[in-house]
Design an enzyme around this catalytic site. Structure first.
Site, PDB file in Angstrom:
ATOM      1  N   HIS A   1      -1.494   0.365   7.375  1.00 29.34           N
ATOM      2  CA  HIS A   1      -1.933   0.794   6.045  1.00 29.34           C
ATOM      3  C   HIS A   1      -1.455   2.221   5.806  1.00 29.34           C
ATOM      4  O   HIS A   1      -1.136   2.953   6.749  1.00 29.34           O
ATOM      5  CB  HIS A   1      -3.473   0.723   5.979  1.00 29.34           C
ATOM      6  CG  HIS A   1      -4.011   0.815   4.602  1.00 29.34           C
ATOM      7  ND1 HIS A   1      -3.545   0.037   3.567  1.00 29.34           N
ATOM      8  CD2 HIS A   1      -4.989   1.590   4.073  1.00 29.34           C
ATOM      9  CE1 HIS A   1      -4.200   0.324   2.466  1.00 29.34           C
ATOM     10  NE2 HIS A   1      -5.099   1.275   2.744  1.00 29.34           N
TER      11      HIS A   1
ATOM     12  N   CYS B   1       0.795  -1.222   0.000  1.00 30.17           N
ATOM     13  CA  CYS B   1       0.000   0.000   0.000  1.00 30.17           C
ATOM     14  C   CYS B   1       0.831   1.277   0.000  1.00 30.17           C
ATOM     15  O   CYS B   1       0.460   2.266  -0.631  1.00 30.17           O
ATOM     16  CB  CYS B   1      -0.991  -0.005   1.160  1.00 30.17           C
ATOM     17  SG  CYS B   1      -0.247  -0.391   2.723  1.00 30.17           S
TER      18      CYS B   1
ATOM     19  N   ASP C   1      -7.822   6.106  -1.501  1.00 29.55           N
ATOM     20  CA  ASP C   1      -6.993   4.947  -1.178  1.00 29.55           C
ATOM     21  C   ASP C   1      -6.692   4.192  -2.456  1.00 29.55           C
ATOM     22  O   ASP C   1      -7.529   3.441  -2.946  1.00 29.55           O
ATOM     23  CB  ASP C   1      -7.712   4.044  -0.174  1.00 29.55           C
ATOM     24  CG  ASP C   1      -6.782   2.950   0.331  1.00 29.55           C
ATOM     25  OD1 ASP C   1      -5.655   2.830  -0.196  1.00 29.55           O
ATOM     26  OD2 ASP C   1      -7.195   2.220   1.247  1.00 29.55           O
TER      27      ASP C   1
END
Lengths: 302, 670
Positions: free
Chosen positions: B465, B421, B481
């Site tokens: 994250h 991520c 995101d």
């Protein structure tokens, strides 16, 4: 008065002052005495002398393997004149009895004597006959490993307040015995220093001797130690505890004190405790005084 | 006394002493175990050697080291600890080291009951100190057991006779602990508490604590994701938000050097939340935070209410005013997952959030220009970039190929095309900035697993994250995101489902283990919430509930102390009341003073010797003193064993003992 008696006895049984004191203590504390030793060290002489000095009637019963209970306590015989049975009192009806070599008799005869000691009376053919007062038994016993003996079981040993050893005399005393006059003659000349009334009076004064809480602490610590210590198979019974207290009081009385001190307890400890304890050490080789000394040293005086 | 009897006495005493020592040493080692990893290794080694030597000496009846030797050893131990910690003696590790060294050295002079008791009292500090290290439920159970062992050693040491069997003594100390429990609970609940966790010592750095760091580099998060540790636990007081809204923000990173994202150097507080437009769908929740050694707190995106001792910063992250979180922390917060932030963007902040280092990632800049030319709005640009991620077969993986550290974003976007991520978030932010759109990185956690046993969510380090926030003129900062575009499952069902970390088989054994873990986790969480976190506010709540007005803490402490003193005084009086022990004790004390004076000139009373026998022996040794010794002994015997009136005789005994000053000149030469 008591000290007179002790010095008289000392003249007869030489060099055994401690043992003589213990005998008197035992008597004053209303307990019975067991003397364990070799034949010929003066057990009988001591018992006889005690009876003379204290002015007590005296009987000696020689225990043998064929002794019957009736030989001890007496027997009922048919009286032709009255047409009924009449109880013939046995040798047990006496103020001081020397039960000689008590472990040579069979258990039946032993228990006849021991019952009389415990109850203070004799029951035969349904009638009860009280024993005279004071009633004091001195039993002697050969060391139990000798041939032809029936050792007293623990339960019966517990009925004796004290067990003492006389032991061999030391050299000087032995010399005196060898060169001096015959003990039997001396016994004949012995005059009573006490009488049964005075003795009963002494016995009554024993429980009045003061016992402080600190002393009871010490006594209980001794009893508790005997129960906890891994060195002993069994501990001292409550009867032994009472006996120890009475004996210590009597010792204090004979010493002329009004209250009990730890030394009094220590003085009678070996005699009162040793025959009721059995060491776990193999063979049980310790003599009574060893066990008593071990117990004495193990418990601190508070 | 015959030889056999003497031997058995001595042997029994030896056995008793060795047994007591063994209990002491076992209890000591058990209490020390939790500290072992933190102590210099020579301490346990020398300690065990000393203990073994001491046992051997007790068995053989060897003499203990002399006073000088013990003093030297103590100095050496002190010096050793001093060197090991480079002169720093304050703090948990040097403190426990010093305690451990001195406890083991104390063994060398421990022979009397008093020494045993003192050693064991001091050893009690070891479990206490261990509690400063960790406060988990397991360690609490271990510490209880270790205290039981210490009690048992105390019971053994306090015995005059032979030691008790292990079962009896352990049972008794367990009962003692149980008997003490009610008082401990009352004290725990009612004893005045200082605000804050006052037993938290500063930790040495933050080694060993895993968690987010203040910077973000490619590959940082993927390391964290392998950790099974829990970051925090959340209990929602209303319906939990849907998984795609569970973004727990921690830090906002605005400075970028082409590779590493950092926090802005200038941090400014935010006075009000007025700029957050609430939608009315707020959720309230309580977080039990594991210690992570940093000062930031986690809240659901976006926070509307937070604990009083936390400060909200301009970038909407929270930091704790009272310093790093070094023990479990429980706090409540509220968030509105659909809220928007509408604080105007100042020029300065716009500049910060559009800055890119000059040389790095030139191909990305070119790509951004190309996309930018083809769209008419910032939001369309973002859509286009997300579409680019979707179309170009990017791979979402924990184990991406290494990227060129000089141009990591270029390398990722055009060469490797696989990443975790943080790669995507960084790439999106870089592209947006290259197009002149303000963008920044947010790190935190996403998701969380429901623990049905305790009805709370566990958020693990594996849920770490990173995402991007883009400034859109009409909407303010908007969370984008990019991971959701590449791996939608990551956001909806969590990291484990998406990547199958560790390749676990989902068989029944694993399910049972998982279930057990959930139970254990629930128990631990309750422990942390109700026991560890019990502080002043909770105490006031309990007092309120009990019907007491909120006390003024000074008055409260005074009242509590007065109550405790009163209880102790009452107990003391009540215990003293039997059989005039004062008189008896005074008598005994005077007599032991007398014995002590005789001991100094070499006449010692064995504990089993009666006073009269002792006096006779003492008089034989010092005939000159016979009158004095006899008087004192008579007085003592009359007081202690006779019926004497203490009022009359006690002063007499006192003055006689006071005047009794034997010297060795009085001793008759043997």
């Amino acid at each position: 008065m008591i000290s007179n008696a002790i010095s008289r006895l000392n003249d007869i049984v030489v060099g055994k002052e401690m043992e003589i004191r213990l005998c008197l203590t035992c008597l004053v504390a209303r307990g019975h005495l067991l003397i364990e030793d070799q034949p010929g060290v003066g057990k009988t002489t001591l018992a006889h002398a005690l009876a003379r000095v204290l002015g007590l009637t005296y009987q000696r019963i020689q225990f043998t393997s064929d002794l019957l209970p009736a030989d001890v306590i007496g027997v009922s015989v048919f009286d032709r004149a009255t047409g009924g049975f009449r109880f013939h009192q046995g040798p047990v009806f006496s103020q001081l009895i020397l039960a000689d070599e008590v472990n040579r008799a069979n258990p039946k005869a032993q228990s006849a004597l021991l019952e009389a000691m415990e109850e203070g009376q004799v029951t035969a053919d349904g009638s009860t006959y009280p024993l005279p007062m004071p009633f004091f038994v001195i039993a002697t016993q050969n060391p139990s490993h000798q041939i032809g003996t029936f050792p007293l079981p623990e339960s019966q040993l517990d009925r004796f307040l004290m067990r003492i050893h006389l032991g061999y005399p030391d050299a000087a005393v032995e010399r005196e015995l060898l060169t001096g006059r015959d003990r039997r003659d001396l016994l004949q000349e012995l005059e009573p220093e006490l009488d049964p009334v005075m003795l009963a009076d002494l016995q009554k004064r024993v429980p009045a001797i003061h016992v402080s809480p600190a002393l009871l602490d010490y006594l209980q610590a001794l009893i508790a130690y005997s129960r906890d210590a891994p060195a002993f198979e069994t501990g001292l019974s409550p009867r032994a505890a009472i006996g120890l207290l009475r004996a210590a009081q009597a010792w204090a009385l004979l010493d002329g004190r009004k209250s009990v001190v730890p030394e009094d307890v220590q003085a009678v400890l070996a005699a009162v405790a040793a025959h009721r304890l059995r060491s776990v050490a193999e063979g049980g080789g310790e003599t009574g005084s060893d066990i008593g000394e071990y117990l004495r040293q193990a418990v601190p005086v508070p | 006394m015959s030889a056999t009897a003497a031997l058995s006495t001595v042997k029994e005493q030896r056995i008793a002493e060795v047994t007591k020592l063994a209990w002491l040493i076992i209890a000591l080692i058990a209490a020390l175990l939790p500290h072992l990893p933190y102590l210099p290794v020579w301490i346990p080694l020398t300690g065990f050697a000393i203990a073994a030597w001491r046992l051997h000496a007790a068995w053989r009846g060897n003499a203990l080291p002399s006073r000088v030797a013990r003093l030297l050893l103590a100095l050496a131990g002190f010096g050793g600890v001093f060197m090991a910690f480079r002169g720093q003696l304050s703090g948990l590790n040097p403190g426990t080291s010093l305690l451990a060294v001195m406890l083991f050295l104390k063994l060398l002079e421990t022979s009397r009951q008093r020494d045993y008791m003192m050693l064991l009292m001091f050893a009690m500090f070891l479990p206490l100190a261990a509690f400063l290290r960790t406060q988990s439920g397991w360690s609490f159970i271990y510490l209880l057991l270790s205290v039981i062992l210490l009690f048992a050693a105390m019971l053994q040491a306090g015995r005059d006779g032979p030691p008790l069997p292990a079962r009896a003594v352990l049972g008794q100390s367990g009962r003692l602990l149980l008997q003490a429990a009610p008082l401990a609970i009352v004290l725990f609940v009612l004893f005045p508490r200082l605000p804050g966790a006052f037993w938290t010592l500063p930790r040495q750095g933050s080694t060993g604590i895993s968690g987010l760091s203040e910077e973000m580099r490619p590959g940082d998060l993927s390391k964290l994701v392998l950790s099974e540790e829990t970051a925090f636990r959340v209990r929602f007081e209303s319906d939990p938000p849907a998984p795609q809204f569970r973004y727990w923000r921690a830090l906002v990173l605005e400075e970028f050097d082409g590779r590493t994202w950092r926090q802005a150097k200038r941090q400014s507080w935010r006075a009000q939340t007025g700029a957050i437009e609430k939608t009315g769908a707020e959720v309230d929740y309580e977080i039990v935070l594991e210690p992570h050694g940093r000062d930031w707190l986690f809240v659901l995106d976006l926070p509307t209410a937070w604990p009083r001792d936390a400060v909200l910063f301009r970038q909407l992250h929270l930091r704790r005013a009272s310093g790093p979180v070094n023990s479990n922390l429980v706090y409540r917060a509220s968030s509105d997952v659909r809220a928007r932030e509408s604080l105007p963007l100042t020029n300065q902040i716009r500049q910060l959030n559009t800055h890119l280092p000059g040389q790095a990632n030139p191909r990305s800049a070119a790509l951004a220009q190309r996309i930018s030319a083809g769209v008419d709005s910032d939001s369309a640009f973002v859509e286009a970039v997300l579409g680019f991620f979707g179309d170009q077969e990017f791979v979402y993986t924990l184990d991406p190929a290494a990227v060129d550290p000089r141009n990591p974003v270029d390398d990722f976007l055009f060469e490797t095309r696989e990443g975790f991520c943080e790669y995507y978030a960084s790439a999106l932010a870089t592209l947006a900035r290259a197009a002149g759109i303000p963008a920044r990185i947010v790190t935190g956690y996403q998701g969380g697993e429901l623990n049905p046993v305790g009805d709370y969510y566990m958020v693990r380090q594996a849920d770490a994250h990173a995402w991007t926030e883009i400034w859109l003129a009409d909407r303010g900062w908007v969370r984008i995101d990019p991971t959701a575009a590449v791996a939608p499952g990551r956001i909806r069902s969590g990291i484990e489902e998406t990547l199958d970390i560790g390749g676990r088989e989902r068989n029944s054994d694993w399910q049972i283990l998982r279930r057990l873990r959930l139970y254990w986790d629930a128990a631990n969480t309750n422990w942390n919430r109700w026991v560890i976190n019990y502080g002043q506010p909770q105490q006031f709540a309990v007092l309120d509930w009990l019907g007491f007005a909120r006390p003024d803490s000074t008055a409260y402490i005074i009242a509590l102390l007065a109550g405790a003193l009163g209880a102790v005084a009452f107990l003391a009086l009540w215990l003293r009341r039997s059989d005039r022990p004062r008189d008896r004790d005074a008598v005994a004390a005077l007599y032991s003073q007398f014995c002590e004076r005789l001991r100094r000139i070499g006449i010692q009373r064995p504990p089993s010797e009666g006073p009269i026998d002792f006096a006779a022996r003492a008089i034989r040794a010092c005939p000159d003193l016979s009158a004095q010794i006899r008087d004192i002994t008579d007085c003592y015997v009359a007081l202690r064993y006779g019926t004497a009136d203490p009022a009359r005789l006690l002063p007499q005994l006192r003055s006689r003992v006071r005047r009794f000053r034997p010297t060795s000149r009085h001793r008759r030469e043997a």
